[in-house]
Structures are given as structure tokens and as C-alpha cells.
Design a protein around this motif. Structure first.
Motif, PDB file in Angstrom:
ATOM      1  N   UNK A   1      -6.902   6.694  -4.785  1.00 14.40           N
ATOM      2  CA  UNK A   1      -6.903   6.466  -3.294  1.00 14.40           C
ATOM      3  C   UNK A   1      -7.769   7.522  -2.523  1.00 14.40           C
TER       4      UNK A   1
ATOM      5  N   UNK B   1      -0.300   4.532  -1.417  1.00 13.09           N
ATOM      6  CA  UNK B   1      -1.121   5.548  -1.470  1.00 13.09           C
ATOM      7  C   UNK B   1      -1.034   6.631  -2.293  1.00 13.09           C
ATOM      8  N   UNK B   2      -1.483   7.860  -2.423  1.00  9.29           N
ATOM      9  CA  UNK B   2      -1.237   8.672  -3.373  1.00  9.29           C
ATOM     10  C   UNK B   2       0.244   9.303  -3.641  1.00  9.29           C
ATOM     11  N   UNK B   3       0.911   9.466  -2.678  1.00  6.23           N
ATOM     12  CA  UNK B   3       2.463   9.873  -3.032  1.00  6.23           C
ATOM     13  C   UNK B   3       3.519   8.997  -2.670  1.00  6.23           C
TER      14      UNK B   3
ATOM     15  N   UNK C   1       0.855  -1.158   0.003  1.00  7.39           N
ATOM     16  CA  UNK C   1      -0.035  -0.004  -0.090  1.00  7.39           C
ATOM     17  C   UNK C   1       0.940   1.233  -0.090  1.00  7.39           C
TER      18      UNK C   1
ATOM     19  N   UNK D   1       3.583   7.586   0.439  1.00  6.29           N
ATOM     20  CA  UNK D   1       4.035   7.732   1.773  1.00  6.29           C
ATOM     21  C   UNK D   1       3.274   7.103   2.760  1.00  6.29           C
ATOM     22  N   UNK D   2       2.531   6.220   2.439  1.00 10.48           N
ATOM     23  CA  UNK D   2       1.433   5.564   3.247  1.00 10.48           C
ATOM     24  C   UNK D   2       2.331   4.485   4.437  1.00 10.48           C
TER      25      UNK D   2
ATOM     26  N   UNK E   1      -2.072   9.304   7.977  1.00 13.17           N
ATOM     27  CA  UNK E   1      -0.720   8.546   8.035  1.00 13.17           C
ATOM     28  C   UNK E   1      -0.650   7.353   7.684  1.00 13.17           C
ATOM     29  N   UNK E   2      -1.688   6.465   7.884  1.00  9.14           N
ATOM     30  CA  UNK E   2      -1.608   5.138   7.404  1.00  9.14           C
ATOM     31  C   UNK E   2      -1.910   4.680   5.777  1.00  9.14           C
ATOM     32  N   UNK E   3      -2.864   5.708   5.638  1.00  8.11           N
ATOM     33  CA  UNK E   3      -3.431   5.322   3.955  1.00  8.11           C
ATOM     34  C   UNK E   3      -2.745   6.203   2.990  1.00  8.11           C
ATOM     35  N   UNK E   4      -2.463   7.514   3.158  1.00  7.29           N
ATOM     36  CA  UNK E   4      -1.970   8.427   2.296  1.00  7.29           C
ATOM     37  C   UNK E   4      -3.166   8.726   1.044  1.00  7.29           C
TER      38      UNK E   4
END
Lengths: 321, 321
Positions: free
Chosen positions: B133, A156-158, A154, A160-161, B254-257
Motif C-alpha cells: 500500500x 490500507x497498511x494498518x 480497502x 485504518x483506511x 486518512x482515506x488510504x492509510x
């Protein structure tokens, strides 16, 4: 010819690498200092020299390098850069993948952060084989996490998740290096348990091997050793650390519904001392639908090799291994 | 022939359905009571009768039903069952998909929970088009969440992922219907803001339209109306609700961005009153790498139709719409 993927783990102190075959055997190993080099390009030049020497000196079948996987703090999979890593001397944004590609032109070079690399390593070579939804929590100086959802990391968008270490436990809690207060990693990490022991020495009158010592003489390793010898403050510190970690893992389970959570890194080596309270308090805080379903496991990879195996797995997973 | 997917939203009070074309037009609409039926099979029999009547009475082009999507509390995508839904009269595990298939043999029938359906609806017909996302937070009696990762709903190992409403804000906080304490939904939901107003009436001496009223006369809708007329307790209650929600959304980021978080449901209709404090406190608590990057948005679907559009989108997304 034996196909190998080079796994590189860039750490704050040392950079370790291995040429790993498809079965997870580390055929060639090496390391150079990371913090000897203020300049990234000098670091890279010496690392490449070391790698080439190691590979050419391999005296059995010839090695065919099929790709390079790199795990590093704040490594970004999407951009191929290391961005503002607090434990590295190279400041700003370091263009890692492009720089490596100047030396290794015709093979894939992939970067991700160390926790994501650990997660991929566990899936390809370790105890998460066959699992599609799991989480790796790295308990080092800080707390990192690599999250796998439906078989994929996972990001995420950038990219950084996975900043589970920076979810908040107490809104007026311990100051964190990130500038906020009460982050999970200020409690559940090697530095967190050290802070806990120092706090407990103030708030309790229990005897302890740490009484009268300088702060610098307290470390997570020494707390582990003291706990195994019955030092009550140290045992209580592990219980407290596991409680906080277990509570927050219950939140993570509620959001992600994983099959398993793996605990990695120095603090996880404490075994039952950290696993037992973490498991107990996680179960206490889980919603009914999740109780007794989520496995809490140690890594299936040997501690020394986990990081480089994880990095090499960035390449091997593309081969369907 | 016009192809339509039937979207069904099973709620605690009513069950609403629409035959939705590929452009998101609701061509046929209907509803039956949910809580009139203690027995699920009787409910289903009457629902099917209502649906067949509605579809056959459509007097323009004939409708071709290509599938049925169902959103329901505790609906499980993997098993096709509704499991122990607290707001429904049917107890235990209800085999929803199998039961529907007895009436609709040759078309796909898909079930998921209402928050996941909302997320898919937003992606197919609403403001999340093109996003890979994002998260939908439904602020109803409780707090539900539908999480989309890399373009797909995050279900987790057993289909129970997305219980953001049951992450903990205060470990010694308000009692939750789940049996634990301090869950987010005891603060950030229609029932949560009501509890906040009742608490504030006790702890503050401010005048309020709610002073002297019976608890049953306080509702989130009335709190909204009072806040728009300047009732300070009501305004403060929205501020407090947004603060708690914003804090926890920062953890989720913070977890999923995610790229965006959508706020849905009754409480989200309060507009700036809830969006402003949520946004402010979320930004305050975000790690630097996430600041000013995550959009906090209202649904792009009309409130009345969002649930059935979401349910129908379970089918349409399989057609690549």
C-alpha cells in the motif's frame, strides 16, 4: 439444519445481533445494552448468554452457526481489536476477536468497523451486488466510510483506511473531536447539522421553530421534521450540509473513481433533503471525466437490519455469497 | 537470448524508450520527438522504426521482446487509449494499444498513465519492493498520482482513479486548467511554485533575484537554484508549496492509510527544500492513528530512467518480478 452467520453490531448505546441465513433473512434477533457494562468481559458474558438463549429457542429447523461477524466503532480487521473508540465506555485496546473465540471455539470470528461492515453488507445483500468499486458513507454522530476497491474492502497498511470524515474542509474550520479543525464530520453528520442550525440562528434573522430553545432541544431528527414543515433555517441547514458533503465527495471520486456512493445512517433518512444538495454540489465540483457517472444512492438494506446484515456478511462473503 | 520488456514513456516533448531486462537494466535506449508529429500514426511509424533499429543494432546476445509497456498522460489501462491529453498534440481519443498491436502482433501491449507507471516501476525495481500500500506523487507541470492498494494499482470503475492533483485546497483558489478553482496541482507542481513566487513578489517587499524579470524567466528549476543561494522568496515558496502538499497528503492518508508516499519528478529533485515542509505539515495534519507512521520518500529509481523502467514494469510485473 439451516446455516446462519451471526451478525453483531456493537453501538455506543445498544448491541444488536441477528442470525442471518444465506439469503439475508434475520431468523433470530436480539439486543443487550452496551453502556450498562463498564467492563468488556461482563458485557461479553451477558451477550453470549443472550445469543445462546435466542438461538436455542428457535423452534423450526435447527440453526448451524457457521461464523460470527462483528461491526464496531474503531473495529480493526487486522488485529481483531477495538482501539480507543470514543463512544464506548471500554477504554484502550479491547481484544474482541480473541475474547469471542473463548466462547465460540471452532468457527471464524471476524471484526471490522461499522462503516466497512455496512459496505460489505451492501455488496452481499444490498444494492451494491455486482459492483466492484463503491463507497458507503455513514452519516451518524460522526461520518464514517467503507471503501470497496476491486471487490475488496480497502483496509490500507494498518486497517485504518476510510477516514473520509477526517479529511479537511476548512483549515480554520470547526473544532473536531479528533483535536484538529475543519474535519468533514464537523459539518456532514447528525452533530454537524445541529451545529449548522445553531450557527444559522445566530447569523440569520429568519424565523425558526428552534429560536429560543435550549441547545439540547435541537437534534438532526427535529431539524428534518422542521424542514419538511417548511422551516427555512432547517432547509438551509440541509442545503449547506449537502454542499459541504458534495464538495468532499467530489475529492473522493477524484481519488477513487467509484461506480457509486451510498449514503447511510440517520441523516440519509432525510431523503431528497440531503440527497439533492449533495448530488448537485458533487456534480458541480467533479472533474469532467467523472460528471454524471457516479451514482449517489440510498442503502438497499432496511435501516433496522443494515448493521447486523453487514456484520453477518463478513462471514457470508467468504462463502462466495 | 536475453528477455527484455520495452518501456515507452510518451511525454509532451519527447518519447523515450528502453529495452529493460528482468533486473531493471536498460540495455537499449532511444528517443524521438513527440510534438513533431501532429498525426499519431506518423508518430507511431517513426517510433517503431527507431525501436527496431535500436534493438537490431544491439551487438551482444540477441534480445527477445516479451512485451511493451507504455506510460502516457491520460493513458487508460482499461481501454488502451489516451483520452484528451492536454499536453499532447493528438486530440480526442487515441487508440494506442490497438495501433501498437498492428506492429507487434504476438506480444502483450499495455498502457497506463505516467503516474501509475511510476508506481509500478517503484514496486518492481525501486524502493517500494515488498510494499502493498503506497502512493507515488509526480510533481511535474501538473500533479499526478499512482495509488497501489493491496499490491495492485487502484484504477477504479473507469480507470481514472488517482486524480489527487484535482482535489480542492481552497474552493475560491487559483484557476486550474481543468476549469475549476483551487485544485492541488495549481499549488503543488512546477507551474504551481512559479505562480507562488510571482504572487509573493507582489505581496512581499523582500528582495529577490526574480524582481524585475519577465514571467517567462521564472521556472521551478531557477526557483530551486535561487533557494539554495538563500533567496528568501524562493525559500518561502518551497515552504508554502510543501505546506499545501503536506495538508492534502494528510487527507489522502486518512482515506488510504498507505505505508509510504513517494515524491517524484522535477520538483522532488529539490530534496529537503520540498521534503521538509511537506513532511512537517503532513504530520501536523495527520490523525493521531497515522502520526509518524507514513514514510515520505524519494524515488529509488534514477531520475532519467524512472519513467521507462516504470513502463517496462507493466510487463515484468506479470512475470512475478
Amino acid at each position: 439444519m439451516v446455516e446462519v452467520a451471526l451478525g453483531i453490531d456493537i453501538g455506543g448505546t445498544n448491541t444488536v445481533y441477528s442470525a442471518v441465513d444465506r439469503n439475508g433473512n434475520c431468523l433470530v434477533n436480539g439486543r443487550i445494552s452496551t453502556n450498562d457494562y463498564i467492563d468488556f468481559s461482563m458485557f461479553l458474558q451477558n451477550l453470549v448468554k443472550s445469543i445462546n438463549n435466542s438461538i436455542s429457542s428457535f423452534d423450526q429447523d435447527k440453526l448451524e452457526l457457521i461464523g460470527i461477524g462483528i461491526g464496531a466503532p474503531n473495529g480493526n480487521f487486522f488485529t481483531g481489536t477495538i482501539e480507543y473508540a470514543p463512544n464506548l465506555k471500554w477504554t484502550g485496546i479491547i481484544d474482541v476477536v480473541s475474547s469471542f473465540k473463548k466462547y465460540f471455539e471452532n468457527i471464524p470470528v471476524v471484526l471490522t468497523n461499522d462503516a466497512n461492515a455496512a459496505a460489505i453488507g451492501e455488496k452481499v445483500f444490498g444494492s451494491a451486488k455486482g459492483m466492484k468499486d463503491f463507497i458507503v458513507i455513514t452519516l451518524g454522530t460522526g461520518l464514517g466510510s467503507g471503501i470497496v476497491v476491486d471487490g475488496k474492502v480497502l483496509y490500507g497498511k494498518d486497517g485504518f483506511a476510510g477516514e473520509v470524515g477526517h479529511t479537511i474542509v476548512y483549515y480554520d474550520g470547526r473544532e473536531c473531536g479528533c483535536g484538529r479543525k475543519g474535519c468533514l464530520e464537523t459539518y456532514a453528520s447528525a452533530s454537524g447539522i445541529k451545529r449548522t442550525v445553531i450557527e444559522m440562528l445566530e447569523t440569520s434573522n429568519l424565523p425558526s421553530v428552534f429560536r429560543g430553545l435550549n441547545e439540547n432541544e435541537v437534534s438532526s431528527k427535529k431539524i428534518f421534521e422542521a424542514a419538511t414543515k417548511g422551516d427555512q433555517i432547517s432547509i438551509d441547514a440541509f442545503e449547506f450540509t449537502g454542499k459541504i458533503l458534495g464538495w468532499k465527495l467530489a475529492d473522493v471520486v477524484a481519488i477513487l473513481n467509484p461506480e457509486a456512493i451510498f449514503l447511510y445512517g440517520g441523516l440519509a433518512q432525510a431523503g431528497d433533503l440531503i440527497f439533492n444538495p449533495t448530488k448537485k454540489h458533487m456534480e458541480d465540483q467533479l472533474l469532467k471525466i467523472f460528471k454524471n457517472k457516479v451514482k449517489l444512492l440510498p442503502s438497499g438494506l432496511s435501516c433496522e437490519q443494515a448493521a447486523v446484515l453487514g456484520a453477518s456478511a463478513l462471514i457470508w462473503k467468504e462463502r462466495g455469497i
